[in-house]
Scaffold this active site. Structure first.
Site, short mmCIF file in Angstrom:
data_model
loop_
_atom_site.label_atom_id
_atom_site.label_comp_id
_atom_site.label_asym_id
_atom_site.label_seq_id
_atom_site.Cartn_x
_atom_site.Cartn_y
_atom_site.Cartn_z
N GLY A 370 43.14 24.86 61.02
CA GLY A 370 42.81 25.40 62.34
C GLY A 370 42.00 26.68 62.34
N SER A 690 55.04 37.39 43.73
CA SER A 690 54.77 38.58 44.54
C SER A 690 55.99 39.09 45.30
CB SER A 690 53.64 38.30 45.53
OG SER A 690 54.00 37.28 46.42
N LYS A 733 48.22 37.91 53.82
CA LYS A 733 49.54 38.53 53.99
C LYS A 733 49.50 39.67 55.01
CE LYS A 733 51.06 37.44 49.28
NZ LYS A 733 51.45 37.98 47.96
#
Length: 801
Positions: A370, A690, A733
């Protein structure tokens, strides 16, 4: 059955034989085979004595060893005229004499011996019987003419005219095509008149069936003859046309000449043209009825319809391209900048007359669903004035889908690349390879390996499809691949492409996209764009924040479409509609909020930290929880953690235990407690290194009982010595954290260089800390860290279990 009033002519004792599925009539000759021991003994005994035997039909043909009760009461007394024996059975010629009744069985071993009484027949010689005899004679004659299968001797005997009515009716009865049970009923009719009526009825039905079969057979035969006649006429016509065309050079009616013209008009390379002419010559030598001619025609059709020399104009206008990209796509400035650079190189090559050179790179758009990967490919094609072709590679496991099938297979076709080129009609379209990260592989080959030749600028000048078997130049094609992640793309294939990442949109960018692009689009799609309906800024922002949670704008478009459908229904039913979609209308049309701020629900709490991760759907935040309880020093991990994340927890636990003095903890603090680490949404698999600093911070908070600030999120891999290592996907992020309301982000020092990709609006709202070592994190993330440092020892608070 005969009744008791029938007059008995005489009674005698004879051997009795039981037969199955057959009836022997008086005045008829029959050849019977006997295989059962009792039957063989009875026939042998009769043949050696006076050759007289009584034959009765079994009621149930499946009974192997019949008793007297298993036989019909009425049978036929007969004479054994001839007999022949084989290994397991005997064959006898039986001549029926008269109808008899089974009166009494005198012996059952070694064969049946019984008393039988001959039955008298009635209505033998009357005028009505004579008339019925003539009628049956005519019907039987007609049946023979219609093809009824009867032995010639029997036909000659019946049609000779020298046969008594009683013999005629019994002879025809034995030839009826009915079940043995029906023949048994006829045998039991002692009135010759009634027997004639029943046989005439059955033979009449048989004649009608034979007549119908003959009619159908004649129609079928006529149809076949017509087809053969037409086929012969067509073949003659073809031969005549070939003869006529041989002397007329200007005739363009010949299919072969049409192919020859198309081959010349296609402007193929010389080798390809030679191959096409060779196949055409094969077609000339084939018969029209040869099945292979269809395969050759299909192959020639593909060759002549391929765009060997048909190109779209190379009108590369960088300024026009930039305008189109800005008009159709908001944000993603870096992506648009790279595309304009790409087009600028093409422009320079065109000016330097080196347009025939291969393109320098193949672009690969990678990002969550999208975010506009496919639509920007369409915009590139529009900017260049070229055709756009899209092929979805998701789930393809067969190499033939890319390279095509060999022509030796039935139903063979070219691969999707050649099919796309044919559909485009030009040899330089913008060709989008969608979902390249979802290619499969099985025993039918490796499609990703087949793509190596296509996406290598040094090789695709002579791409060879297995079906065409001739090289096709793909060097003029602009290939653009798309995918959600690069992890599943094979290394050699990824090496041939330049990856351009789509990180997703911020809330402000989504607002602009929804206002300028999506709302006008959905109004038009639902046929209400002429109503000039507007949407309030507050309403659109509410949809973005409370009804969607995604990196792209696909769900935003779906929600706007839902509103348009509700409005369209109100227009259709009531003729009224809102001129402006307000905040109240959003709740009315979309229902209660689906999402709320994940951070707003939190409070500064002990043992819970906000981490950052990247998935195929873009960046996401996740919460890491740690709880302590009495135990024996176990480390419990839950929440669908992958192997790498489990190792991150263990590394964080080791760092915490090795720094007990610095944290103000007792030396053996972990000996009498269990530590439970949980990442909520346990049904969703999670993995990655992470989360190391997040895990460590959650452990430190739980052990020191110091709350973590709710508006702080962090990412980074941690080593056993506390170093914070670089991670990937910082932009994704950061955008996810900003979307969730995070105000402070802690990231590795080595990722500071990636801030150039982060939107300025996010930088303005979020405070960033870049750290080299974990010891820099607690003062930022833990509330009241300085005060706890002044104490000598902290006793961890353990939950009561």
């Amino acid at each position: 059955m005969a009744n008791d009033t029938n007059k008995l002519r005489f009674q005698r004792t004879v051997p009795v034989v039981a037969i199955r599925d057959s009836v022997v009539f008086p005045h008829t000759d029959s050849i019977l085979s006997f295989g059962r021991a009792k039957s063989i003994d009875a026939v042998n005994a009769a043949f050696q004595d006076d050759k007289i035997i009584a034959i009765f039909n079994q009621k149930d043909p499946n009974v192997t060893d019949p008793t007297p009760e298993d036989l019909y009461e009425i049978g036929t007394i007969a004479t054994v005229t001839q007999m022949m024996s084989t290994d397991d059975e005997i064959h006898a010629m039986i001549k029926g004499q008269a109808r008899v009744r089974l009166d009494e069985v005198l012996a059952e071993e070694p064969y049946f011996i019984a008393k039988v009484s001959e039955l008298s027949e009635t209505d033998i010689k009357t005028d009505e019987v004579t008339a019925l005899s003539n009628q049956l004679y005519d019907i039987f004659k007609r049946a023979v003419n219609l093809g009824k299968g009867v032995e010639i001797t029997t036909v000659m005997k019946i049609l000779s005219g020298n046969i008594e009515p009683i013999e005629l009716v019994d002879s025809v009865s034995s030839l009826l095509d009915v079940k043995s049970a029906e023949k048994q009923k006829i045998l039991e009719i002692l009135s010759v008149k009634d027997r004639f009526k029943r046989v005439i009825e059955l033979m009449g039905h048989e004649v009608n069936v034979l007549d119908l079969e003959k009619t159908i057979s004649m129609k079928t035969q006529k149809k076949l003859e017509d087809q053969m006649k037409k086929a012969m006429l067509r073949e003659k016509k073809r031969v005549i046309e070939e003869e006529l065309e041989g002397g007329d050079e200007d005739s363009d009616l010949s299919e072969l000449k049409e192919y020859k013209k198309k081959i010349k008009a296609a402007k193929m390379p010389k080798e390809t043209e030679s191959k096409a002419l060779k196949e055409l010559k094969r077609l000339e030598q084939m018969s029209a009825n040869n099945p292979e001619s269809g395969y050759v025609r299909n192959y020639l059709d593909w060759l002549v319809e391929m765009p060997w020399s048909n190109s779209s104009p190379n009108n590369v206008s960088v300024k026009k391209a930039g305008k189109i990209l800005d008009e159709e796509h908001f944000a993603i400035d870096k992506t648009k900048e790279r595309i304009l650079e790409y087009l600028s190189v093409m422009k320079m090559k065109e000016k330097a007359k080196k347009a025939e050179d291969s393109q320098p790179t193949i672009l690969c758009f990678v990002g969550p669903p999208g975010v506009g990967k496919t639509s920007i490919g369409k915009s590139i094609a529009k900017a260049l004035g070229r055709k756009f072709v899209r092929v979805s590679l998701g789930g393809i496991r067969d190499e033939a889908e890319i390279r095509g099938h060999r022509r030796t297979y039935v139903g063979a076709m070219p691969g999707r690349i050649i099919q796309g080129m044919k559909n485009a009609g030009t040899n330089n379209p913008v060709f989008m390879l969608d979902e390249i990260d979802k290619l499969g592989m099985d025993y039918r080959g490796d499609p990703s390996s087949a793509l190596l030749e296509i996406l290598d600028p040094e090789q695709n000048k002579e791409f060879s499809d297995h079906y065409l078997e001739v090289p096709f130049d793909l060097s003029k094609v602009i290939f653009i691949a798309t995918g959600n992640v690069t992890d599943t793309i094979p290394g050699p294939l990824l090496d041939r492409m330049e990856v351009i990442r789509f990180a997703g949109y911020t809330t402000d960018e989504k607002f602009e996209i929804g206002d300028k692009f999506l709302w006008p689009k959905v109004l038009k799609l639902h046929g209400i764009d002429d109503r000039k309906i507007k949407i309030e800024k507050r309403a659109l922002k509410e949809i973005i924040e409370s009804y969607t949670r995604e990196a792209g704008v696909r769900n935003l478009e779906r929600n706007l479409a839902t509103i348009c459908r509700k409005v369209a229904r109100e227009i259709a039913e009531k003729g009224k509609y809102p001129k402006v979609i307000t905040l109240k209308d959003v709740v009315k049309f979309l229902g209660p909020r689906k999402f709320s701020s994940q951070i707003a629900e939190k409070k500064d709490d002990v043992g819970i930290v906000t981490g950052l991760s990247v998935t195929t759907f873009g960046g996401e935040i996740l919460f890491i929880e740690v709880s302590l309880m009495p135990g024996t020093g176990k480390l419990i991990l839950t929440g669908q953690l992958g192997s790498v994340m489990k190792e991150s927890v263990k590394a964080a636990y080791t760092w915490t235990r090795s720094h007990w003095r610095q944290l103000g903890l007792p030396e053996n603090f972990a000996r009498d407690m269990d530590i439970h680490v949980h990442v909520p949404e346990g049904a969703i698999p999670k993995d990655g290194p992470s989360a190391g600093v997040s895990m460590t911070t959650a452990l430190v908070s739980a052990l020191t009982h110091i709350p973590v600030r709710k508006d702080v999120a962090m990412t980074g891999e941690i080593t056993l010595r506390g170093r914070v290592l670089e991670i990937g996907g910082l932009k994704e992020k950061v955008i996810a954290a900003h979307r969730a309301g995070i105000k402070t982000i802690i990231a590795p020092k080595d990722n500071e260089k990636d801030m150039v990709d982060v939107p300025q609006s996010v930088k303005d709202d979020v405070k960033f800390y870049f750290v080299d070592h974990y010891e820099e994190i607690p003062p930022i993330a833990l509330k009241g860290w300085k005060s706890i440092k002044q104490k000598e020892t902290v006793t961890p608070t353990v939950a009561t279990v």
